[in-house]
Design a protein around this motif. Sequence first.
Motif, short mmCIF file in Angstrom:
data_model
loop_
_atom_site.label_atom_id
_atom_site.label_comp_id
_atom_site.label_asym_id
_atom_site.label_seq_id
_atom_site.Cartn_x
_atom_site.Cartn_y
_atom_site.Cartn_z
N GLN A 78 32.10 28.17 44.03
CA GLN A 78 32.14 29.47 43.36
C GLN A 78 31.59 30.56 44.26
N VAL A 79 30.70 30.16 45.17
CA VAL A 79 30.14 31.12 46.13
C VAL A 79 31.26 31.76 46.95
N PHE A 80 32.29 30.96 47.25
CA PHE A 80 33.40 31.46 48.06
C PHE A 80 34.51 32.08 47.19
N THR A 81 34.84 31.41 46.10
CA THR A 81 35.95 31.90 45.29
C THR A 81 35.65 33.26 44.67
N ASP A 82 34.39 33.54 44.42
CA ASP A 82 34.02 34.86 43.90
C ASP A 82 34.38 35.97 44.88
N GLN A 83 34.36 35.63 46.17
CA GLN A 83 34.66 36.63 47.20
C GLN A 83 36.15 36.84 47.38
N THR A 85 38.47 37.36 45.08
CA THR A 85 39.16 38.11 44.03
C THR A 85 39.72 39.43 44.55
N THR A 86 39.14 39.96 45.60
CA THR A 86 39.60 41.23 46.17
C THR A 86 39.68 41.13 47.69
N ASP A 87 40.85 41.42 48.24
CA ASP A 87 40.99 41.45 49.70
C ASP A 87 41.03 42.91 50.13
N ASP A 88 39.87 43.45 50.44
CA ASP A 88 39.76 44.86 50.78
C ASP A 88 39.51 45.09 52.27
N PHE A 93 34.06 39.00 56.10
CA PHE A 93 32.65 39.32 56.24
C PHE A 93 31.86 38.86 55.00
N ARG A 94 32.46 39.03 53.82
CA ARG A 94 31.79 38.61 52.59
C ARG A 94 31.66 37.09 52.53
N ILE A 95 32.72 36.39 52.96
CA ILE A 95 32.69 34.93 52.96
C ILE A 95 31.60 34.41 53.89
N ASP A 143 43.01 26.93 45.55
CA ASP A 143 43.53 27.44 44.28
C ASP A 143 43.35 28.96 44.20
N ALA A 144 42.19 29.43 44.66
CA ALA A 144 41.92 30.87 44.62
C ALA A 144 42.85 31.64 45.55
N LEU A 145 43.36 30.98 46.59
CA LEU A 145 44.26 31.62 47.54
C LEU A 145 45.73 31.49 47.14
N GLY A 146 45.99 30.78 46.06
CA GLY A 146 47.37 30.65 45.60
C GLY A 146 47.85 29.23 45.40
N GLY A 147 47.14 28.25 45.98
CA GLY A 147 47.44 26.86 45.71
C GLY A 147 48.51 26.21 46.55
N ALA A 148 49.19 26.93 47.41
CA ALA A 148 50.27 26.34 48.22
C ALA A 148 49.71 25.65 49.46
N ASP A 149 50.61 24.96 50.19
CA ASP A 149 50.19 24.29 51.42
C ASP A 149 49.64 25.29 52.42
N GLU A 150 50.23 26.47 52.47
CA GLU A 150 49.75 27.49 53.40
C GLU A 150 48.31 27.89 53.06
N ALA A 151 48.03 28.01 51.77
CA ALA A 151 46.67 28.37 51.34
C ALA A 151 45.68 27.30 51.74
N ARG A 152 46.09 26.04 51.61
CA ARG A 152 45.20 24.94 51.98
C ARG A 152 44.88 24.97 53.47
N LEU A 153 45.90 25.24 54.29
CA LEU A 153 45.69 25.30 55.73
C LEU A 153 44.83 26.51 56.10
N ARG A 154 45.06 27.63 55.44
CA ARG A 154 44.23 28.82 55.70
C ARG A 154 42.77 28.54 55.37
N ALA A 155 42.53 27.89 54.25
CA ALA A 155 41.16 27.56 53.85
C ALA A 155 40.51 26.63 54.87
N MET A 156 41.27 25.68 55.37
CA MET A 156 40.73 24.73 56.34
C MET A 156 40.42 25.42 57.66
N LEU A 157 41.29 26.33 58.10
CA LEU A 157 41.04 27.05 59.34
C LEU A 157 39.79 27.92 59.23
N ALA A 158 39.63 28.57 58.08
CA ALA A 158 38.41 29.36 57.86
C ALA A 158 37.18 28.46 57.90
#
Length: 212
Positions: A78-83, A85-88, A93-95, A143-158
């Motif tokens: 939740q520490v990460f998913t809360d951040q 909600t808004t991509d501004d 930096f927030r993550i 899931d917070a990024l959209g749930g697709a394979d691309e989102a999973r890879l993005r989360a892993m790279l981060a």
Amino acid sequence: MASRATMDKRRGRRHGSPVSRDVVLRAAKSQFARQGYEKTTLRAIADEAHVDPSMVLYLFGSKAELFRESMKLVLDPQVFTDQLTTDDGDLGFRIVRAYLGIWEQPDTAASMVSMLQSATSNSDAHEAFREFLQSYVMAAVTDALGGADEARLRAMLAATSLVGTAMLRYVMRVPPLSTLTVDEVVTLVGPSVQRYLSAPASEIGLPPSSAH
């Protein structure tokens, strides 16, 4: 013959007191933080939780499972998913700031160090940590990024930026990274995390299959 009260006392548990998973988890978190995975025993956890060791096994099945479950007290997705909600433009930096905040807190820093050290030195702890990351932390972020394979890879790279930074700064304590202020680390690492999470797939070089 010993009385029921005496027998309960020997087992380390007050008569009539229900066994709480939360109490056992908190004891496990404490033991793993102080002793590391290999040196922590189920008996030591049971003693700190004031329960019979057999009850610890009954509740969690194994030390590896208890290690995995106790991590949830330390690293809440939740520490990460809360951040997310808004991509501004400040998402990365927030993550990074939220992640470093966990490492900077005295009550969680020792547990975080123990988690990474144990995961790199013990096969059981490694599997437990890997499963924890994939099914708990990465799943929530994906899931917070959209749930697709691309989102999973993005989360892993981060995560590579976050875990690598933590390993060098807090576990190995390699300067100059270990001597920088939190603000300086956020400024340096934030853009990479931002790029992994929100830049166009073609800019990052994501494989086409990850978009499906």
